[in-house]
Design an enzyme around this catalytic site. Structure first.
Site, PDB file in Angstrom:
ATOM      1  N   GLU A   1       0.839  -1.193   0.000  1.00  0.00           N
ATOM      2  CA  GLU A   1       0.000   0.000   0.000  1.00  0.00           C
ATOM      3  C   GLU A   1       0.876   1.246   0.000  1.00  0.00           C
ATOM      4  O   GLU A   1       1.974   1.247   0.559  1.00  0.00           O
ATOM      5  CB  GLU A   1      -0.907   0.006   1.238  1.00  0.00           C
ATOM      6  CG  GLU A   1      -1.867  -1.182   1.300  1.00  0.00           C
ATOM      7  CD  GLU A   1      -2.732  -1.163   2.552  1.00  0.00           C
ATOM      8  OE1 GLU A   1      -2.577  -0.232   3.370  1.00  0.00           O
ATOM      9  OE2 GLU A   1      -3.563  -2.076   2.706  1.00  0.00           O
TER      10      GLU A   1
ATOM     11  N   HIS B   1      -8.035   1.083   2.483  1.00  0.00           N
ATOM     12  CA  HIS B   1      -7.708   0.801   3.890  1.00  0.00           C
ATOM     13  C   HIS B   1      -8.427   1.782   4.822  1.00  0.00           C
ATOM     14  O   HIS B   1      -7.805   2.435   5.666  1.00  0.00           O
ATOM     15  CB  HIS B   1      -6.197   0.863   4.109  1.00  0.00           C
ATOM     16  CG  HIS B   1      -5.754   0.066   5.320  1.00  0.00           C
ATOM     17  ND1 HIS B   1      -4.517  -0.527   5.411  1.00  0.00           N
ATOM     18  CD2 HIS B   1      -6.373  -0.232   6.487  1.00  0.00           C
ATOM     19  CE1 HIS B   1      -4.397  -1.143   6.561  1.00  0.00           C
ATOM     20  NE2 HIS B   1      -5.517  -0.983   7.238  1.00  0.00           N
TER      21      HIS B   1
END
Length: 417
Positions: free
Chosen positions: A277, A300
């Site tokens: 990420e 997220h």
């Protein structure tokens, strides 16, 4: 487990002189900053994560560090943090911190295991409804001028089976919410858990996969959970079932999931976490799941509600304050848990030492030689360190503290006034 590498004894107590310095990273909620500032601490709050090499430099002279999920705290950074007393992970997971290294450097790590459970559970439940009604696809079509009023493949969630992998704080609360919508709830966990409501435990992962219309993951990032949902497990799911992952990006084999969606074995998926990420908000994120039908992709944000972040800020800040002011380690994920009230009129000595035979004997000999009166003494140990909390007379506390800090086994010693 790797062999712990203890730092050399500092040969000095950690100083209580001057205000404590706090470094908060990744835009931690202002509720934490407000609580810490109210205690007279100097707080620096940054919006982004720091790379390990930058973190090592910034930790010099810092007493408390606050992070979220993007900041990695390796042993190398801790070597330069002689004044660091504790780390607060303002999230659930702590795998971004070298917990063993933190422990042997005398630094407890606190997290927030409860504060965002409701936010994650609500998002997962919303995704169940979105997936079974294919709402994202219908919405995208209308945005582009297409009118596709169809019922094929669209269902109610009432009477469907939700399979929860990992029946902890989030999983159990999700089960209660799902039952309120009329869903049947199964769960699988490697530990025995008390079922809430009418939730039912199943003996194996495959048993849960075979029965569930929706499978949702709520497990930590461990060696045992790495790629636990691979091609074999996805094939074991019911045809047309949907997978939801709001736990850790490493637990699902993304290429295998993409293939299961393309082949239409699975009817949809919702993914909030990914193997890799970005460190901050940016453009250009790429995943193999992009562009697939009935797939919800979010960045997220499972615990990213204002209520959750405010609550997390207060929860972790409270743990840090209780540790700094009284030595309480209740809730620390890498440290012996000790919490005891301070005796009025005494000074409290907090000592972290290597867990080797004879340490308590040596400390009590120092106390005896200085004619100090112990009002309370609690020692708790784990495999690597011992944690001692001791209340004694104020007139000799500084001398006792300095002598304990001079022991070969000492890691970190300080006085709580």
């Amino acid at each position: 487990m790797s062999t712990p590498r203890f730092p050399p004894s500092p040969r000095r107590p950690v100083s209580n002189e001057g205000p404590l310095r706090v470094l908060l990273l990744e835009n931690i909620h202002a509720s934490a900053q407000e609580m810490l500032k109210a205690e007279g601490f100097e707080v620096e709050r940054l919006s982004a994560a720091l790379k390990p090499e930058d973190l090592a430099e910034r930790l010099k002279g810092v007493h408390l560090l606050g992070i979220r999920s993007k900041t990695t705290v390796p042993e190398e950074s801790l070597k330069y943090a002689e004044d660091l007393l504790a780390i607060g992970a303002f999230c659930i997971g702590t795998n971004q911190v070298d917990l063993l290294a933190s422990s042997v450097h005398g630094v407890p790590v606190f997290n927030a295991p409860f504060s965002n459970t409701r936010s994650v559970a609500e998002m997962v439940l919303a995704e169940v409804v979105v997936l079974t009604r294919q709402l994202f696809d219908r919405s995208r079509e209308v945005h582009t001028g297409q009118w596709r009023k169809v019922a094929t493949g669209s269902h109610e969630v009432r009477g469907k089976t939700l399979g929860i992998i990992g029946y902890g704080h989030i999983g159990s609360q999700l089960g209660v919410l799902a039952e309120a919508l009329g869903m049947r709830v199964l769960y699988y966990d490697v530990m025995t858990k008390l079922p809430l409501g009418n939730s039912r435990s199943v003996a194996t992962l495959n048993a849960l996969l075979a029965e569930s219309d929706f499978v949702t993951l709520h497990v930590p990032a461990l060696a045992s959970t790495h790629l636990m949902m691979g091609a074999e497990q996805l094939a074991a799911m019911k045809p047309g079932a949907c997978l939801i992952n709001a736990s850790r990006g490493t637990v699902v084999d993304i290429p295998a999931l993409a293939q299961a969606l393309r082949s239409k074995h699975l009817g949809g998926a919702a993914v909030d976490v990914y193997p890799e990420e970005p460190e901050g908000n940016s453009d250009g994120f790429v995943t193999e799941l992009q562009g697939l039908p009935n797939v919800v992709l979010t960045p997220h944000i499972g615990g990213s509600t204002e209520e959750a972040q405010a609550s997390i800020g207060k929860e972790v800040a409270t743990s840090l304050l209780k540790f700094v002011k009284g030595g309480a380690t209740t809730g620390a994920v890498n440290f012996p848990n000790v919490e005891t009230p301070i005796n009025p009129g005494t000074h409290r000595i907090i000592n972290v030492h290597r867990n080797t035979p004879g340490v308590l004997r040596d400390i009590n000999r120092i106390v005896s030689d200085m004619n100090a009166n112990i009002h309370a003494q609690v020692l708790s140990t784990d495999a690597n360190v011992g944690y001692l909390v001791m209340d004694l007379d104020q007139d000799v506390s500084r001398q006792v503290c300095e002598a304990i800090a001079g022991l070969e086994t000492d890691i970190k010693t300080r006085i709580v006034s």
